[in-house]
Design an enzyme around this catalytic site. Structure first.
Site, PDB file in Angstrom:
ATOM      1  N   LYS A 178       7.908 -75.811   1.786  1.00 39.38           N
ATOM      2  CA  LYS A 178       6.581 -76.345   1.493  1.00 39.38           C
ATOM      3  C   LYS A 178       6.727 -77.595   0.650  1.00 39.38           C
ATOM      4  CE  LYS A 178       2.202 -75.782  -0.875  1.00 39.38           C
ATOM      5  NZ  LYS A 178       2.373 -77.123  -1.497  1.00 39.38           N
ATOM      6  N   GLU A 253      12.541 -72.691 -11.237  1.00 38.46           N
ATOM      7  CA  GLU A 253      13.013 -73.828 -12.022  1.00 38.46           C
ATOM      8  C   GLU A 253      11.762 -74.559 -12.475  1.00 38.46           C
ATOM      9  OE1 GLU A 253      13.695 -77.045 -13.499  1.00 38.46           O
ATOM     10  OE2 GLU A 253      14.203 -77.844 -11.526  1.00 38.46           O
ATOM     11  N   CYS A 287      12.166 -83.118 -14.986  1.00 40.96           N
ATOM     12  CA  CYS A 287      12.101 -81.849 -15.708  1.00 40.96           C
ATOM     13  C   CYS A 287      13.086 -81.803 -16.868  1.00 40.96           C
ATOM     14  CB  CYS A 287      12.336 -80.680 -14.758  1.00 40.96           C
ATOM     15  SG  CYS A 287      13.864 -80.792 -13.816  1.00 40.96           S
ATOM     16  N   GLU A 385       4.938 -80.316 -22.456  1.00 44.62           N
ATOM     17  CA  GLU A 385       5.539 -81.198 -21.463  1.00 44.62           C
ATOM     18  C   GLU A 385       4.485 -82.165 -20.932  1.00 44.62           C
ATOM     19  OE1 GLU A 385       8.574 -80.930 -17.698  1.00 44.62           O
ATOM     20  OE2 GLU A 385       6.914 -79.505 -17.722  1.00 44.62           O
TER      21      GLU A 385
END
Length: 493
Positions: A178, A253, A287, A385
């Site tokens: 996806k 993750e 990330c 974040e």
């Protein structure tokens, strides 16, 4: 919109529209213009893709291939990726705003990941067990899981696809990928290479759409054996909820808020350059971005003077231009989130040393390289974040103090340590709670090295030889070598 390209999905070896014909727009973040349209997969489309993958796994040509034959397909895919890196990089840059100089390099280097896993395909073995029973020969073999649902975000998408489908295919699984709804074009172009590399129909399927219904239907599908997800924590919670229905194995993750620690004996020039790369490279949309900078108080002023001066010279602009050093953010939501959090940090006492706003004279989703001096650890921005070019800075006195600050986070993906003291670097690398630690360098990857985090940054590992075992399960085989009849059937041996 006559010049806007329309893409199709790859399902069971055919390029298809969504079953109801629905499309959604993809916007170039550098100029805000719609440049392509992507199918909005329905639940029926997802079901068709998963069923195709299941057929390919159980009864197709792929199921009959030897591991060595699977490896040859992966090697061919890697070769094609290296040859088309310029083209794929350009499409990814238009779709995401990432720098062309990075996307084309990344596409070329990612070929090495497919080459690596091609070599791993026929190196997976079981064991012969020294069993504690007479007349028994017992061994294990590793078998593929089945259909793997691979869900990737828009950033570093080719890399994230490589570390998911590389080991999955090498182990003999099939995949439904996806793509991110924010930038799907590069994944669909990558699908053309899958086709050209000669993978049988259904081995790799690519669907596009949003979390509802596409992501939900895929991650909760009863024929999916494993979900490999990269993305944000909120979406991950939905994935875990969906996986309750099919008992699929799950690896996550997730995001990070990585500490970047500079001691007083560090090479200042090297550390400044690494910090610039760690937070402003890829416009901070990584990330592993080193977004928490901890400076020893004896070198803090010199370090910040150099870094602020460097940040102010960064060339912001068209990600396709060679002179550009930092492109736009990918989505309007990111920009709004960053603006909100920077304003909140200032209200809590943070001082913007540079940046803190959109650059003048540029349209699109651009934001200046931003450095915020934070007087306390409890400022919200320190452990939130942002996924953008915003760095929070604090000072420390002792190793014990900075270790406590670094570990005071819900995240645990990466960390950077800069010191010339080798004993200290080993102590810190062992004590920092992170899945990846870089010492005197930052943001380095290799197909040989495992990648992943702990705590709120997820679990499971990608890349490295061990990753291929994560896409298999052991089967134990017991063989009775005696010619004697079995004894009392009511007593377990």
């Amino acid at each position: 919109m006559a010049d806007v390209q329309s893409y199709r999905m790859l399902i069971d070896g055919a390029w298809v529209d969504a079953s109801d014909g629905a499309l959604f727009d993809s916007t170039n973040p550098a100029d805000g213009k719609v440049w392509c349209r992507v199918p909005e997969a329905t639940e029926a489309d997802v079901n068709r893709a998963v069923e195709a993958a299941h057929r390919a796994f159980t009864s197709g040509l792929w199921a009959k291939m030897t591991p060595t034959e699977r490896g040859k397909h992966l090697r061919r895919l890697g070769d094609l990726l290296a040859d088309r890196s310029e083209e794929l990089g350009r499409i990814e840059s238009v779709d995401t705003g990432k720098m062309l100089k990075e996307t084309r390099w990344q596409a070329k280097y990612i070929a090495e990941f497919f080459h690596f896993f091609a070599g791993c395909a026929d190196k997976v073995s079981g064991e012969t067990l020294p069993i504690d029973k007479p007349d028994m020969f017992v061994f294990t073999k590793r078998e593929p899981l089945g259909v793997v649902a691979a869900v990737v975000p828009w950033n570093s998408q080719l890399f994230l696809v490589a570390v998911k489908i590389g080991p999955a295919l090498a182990a003999g699984n099939t995949v439904v990928l996806k793509a991110s709804e924010h930038a799907s074009a590069a994944m669909l172009e990558f699908g053309k290479l899958i086709e050209e590399a000669g993978f049988p129909p259904g081995v790799v399927n690519i669907v596009t759409g949003h979390g509802e219904p596409c992501g939900r239907a895929l991650t909760g599908h009863p024929l999916v054996a494993r979900v490999s997800f990269t993305g944000g924590p909120n979406a991950a919670r939905h994935v875990l909820e969906n996986a309750k229905r099919n008992f699929a194995e799950v690896s996550l993750e997730l995001g990070g808020k990585s500490p970047f620690i500079v001691f007083d004996d560090a090479n200042i020039e090297s550390a400044v350059n690494a910090s610039i790369a760690g937070i402003f490279g890829a416009t901070g949309q990584s990330c592993v971005a080193g977004s928490r900078l901890y400076l020893h108080e004896d070198i803090a002023e010199e370090f910040l003077e150099r870094m602020v001066a460097h940040a102010r010279t960064i060339v912001i602009g068209d990600p396709l231009a060679d002179e550009t050093q930092m492109g736009p953010l990918c989505t309007a939501g990111q920009l709004a989130h960053i603006q909100r959090e920077v304003a909140h940090a200032q209200a809590e006492g943070g001082t913007v040393l540079t940046g803190g706003k959109q650059p003048e004279g540029l349209g699109g989703l651009f934001y200046e390289p931003t450095i915020i001096d934070c007087p306390r650890q409890d400022l919200r921005i320190v452990d939130t974040e942002l996924f953008g070019p915003v760095l929070s800075v604090q000072r420390f006195r002792t190793e014990e103090e900075v270790l406590a600050l670094a570990n005071d986070s819900e995240h645990g993906l990466a960390a950077g340590i800069f010191t010339r003291d080798s004993a200290r670097s080993l102590r810190m690398a062992g004590a920092v709670r992170a899945g990846i630690v870089w010492v005197n360098t930052y943001r380095v990857v290799s197909p040989i090295a495992e990648f992943g985090g702990i705590k709120g940054s997820g679990y499971g590992r990608e890349s490295g030889f061990q990753a291929i075992y994560d896409y298999t399960r052991p089967k134990t085989v017991w063989m009775n070598t005696s010619n004697e009849p079995m004894a009392n059937p009511f007593v377990m041996r």
